[in-house]
Write a protein that holds these residues in place. Sequence first.
Motif, short mmCIF file in Angstrom:
data_model
loop_
_atom_site.label_atom_id
_atom_site.label_comp_id
_atom_site.label_asym_id
_atom_site.label_seq_id
_atom_site.Cartn_x
_atom_site.Cartn_y
_atom_site.Cartn_z
N SER A 70 3.29 -27.59 55.81
CA SER A 70 3.76 -28.18 54.80
C SER A 70 5.58 -27.70 54.36
O SER A 70 5.91 -28.23 53.69
CB SER A 70 3.08 -27.95 53.54
N THR A 71 5.88 -26.70 55.33
CA THR A 71 7.02 -26.31 55.10
C THR A 71 8.04 -26.39 56.44
O THR A 71 9.18 -26.13 56.18
CB THR A 71 6.92 -24.62 54.59
N ALA A 126 9.10 -34.03 52.53
CA ALA A 126 10.02 -33.45 51.37
C ALA A 126 11.32 -32.94 51.98
O ALA A 126 12.34 -33.01 51.31
CB ALA A 126 9.37 -32.44 50.66
N TYR A 127 11.44 -32.39 53.03
CA TYR A 127 12.43 -31.64 53.80
C TYR A 127 13.10 -32.51 54.84
O TYR A 127 14.16 -32.06 55.38
CB TYR A 127 12.03 -30.28 54.46
#
Length: 284
Positions: free
Chosen positions: A80-81, A88-89
């Motif tokens: 998720s990152t 989101a990114y």
Amino acid sequence: MGKIGVLIHLRAGTDLDAEFRRAAEMHLTACQLCCWDTALYTRENAELAKKASAAYGVEITALWAGWSGPKEWNFTYGPSTLGLVPPAYRDARAKELLQASDFAEMLGVSDIITHVGFLPENPSDPDFAGTVGVLRQICHKYKERGQWFLFETGQETPVTMLRTIEAIGTDNVGINFDTANLLLYGKANSADALDVFGRYVRNTHCKDGEYPTTGQSLGNEKPLGQGRANLPKIIDKLLSIGYNGAWIIEREISGEKQIADIAAGRDYIERILRERENEDHPLQ
């Protein structure tokens, strides 16, 4: 014998002349310039890097381009990152990779590398289509400048990597083959992965490691020759398919032990390459 090199990190306050000099003093003749801070993509830094590269005979073979935002190198929050996969990114990081293209052009470097993230294995996953769409835009922009986009291996299976390259569909997409990451992420045997996507390899990270032993943390990275990567077999396979790029050593620690392990890795790679030069048939 191919060039052997190291990662040189561009951070705020980095003395690029000293970093390139240190590489030359270690008898390394190539590097990847790695930068995670787009504020450092300046003409001044490009000129400093080019000057040091020329002065010490250390070729910059690629720009390793990082991105902003959270990043956790694990299985819990990594998906998720990391990279372009998290929606989101994705847009912000795509813009940063276009800034990397500007900086690579200043450096006179054609290849730009990054981690794309945990690409979904299911091609029907919306995040697969969304990531491929952004990558297509990036790769088209790079192609206009004669540049290549290189995937850093590790967070996706070899087949998923191949599927993504095919889906992007441009002819300026390649791979920076990290010899340990597929093990560390539990995705594949590194040497066997070359049977799937070896023809796309344009650069390397030479390191070693083990498979994960928990469901949350990556496997342990190790000095070259002390893990499961089987660098002799990897080098044999790459040479057999015509790889003539650099062998860039990566050791993910710091301090004197890192320097010592890089020097030992250099000697290890040199021994393998010398043996192969003396053999009529590299593959046994």
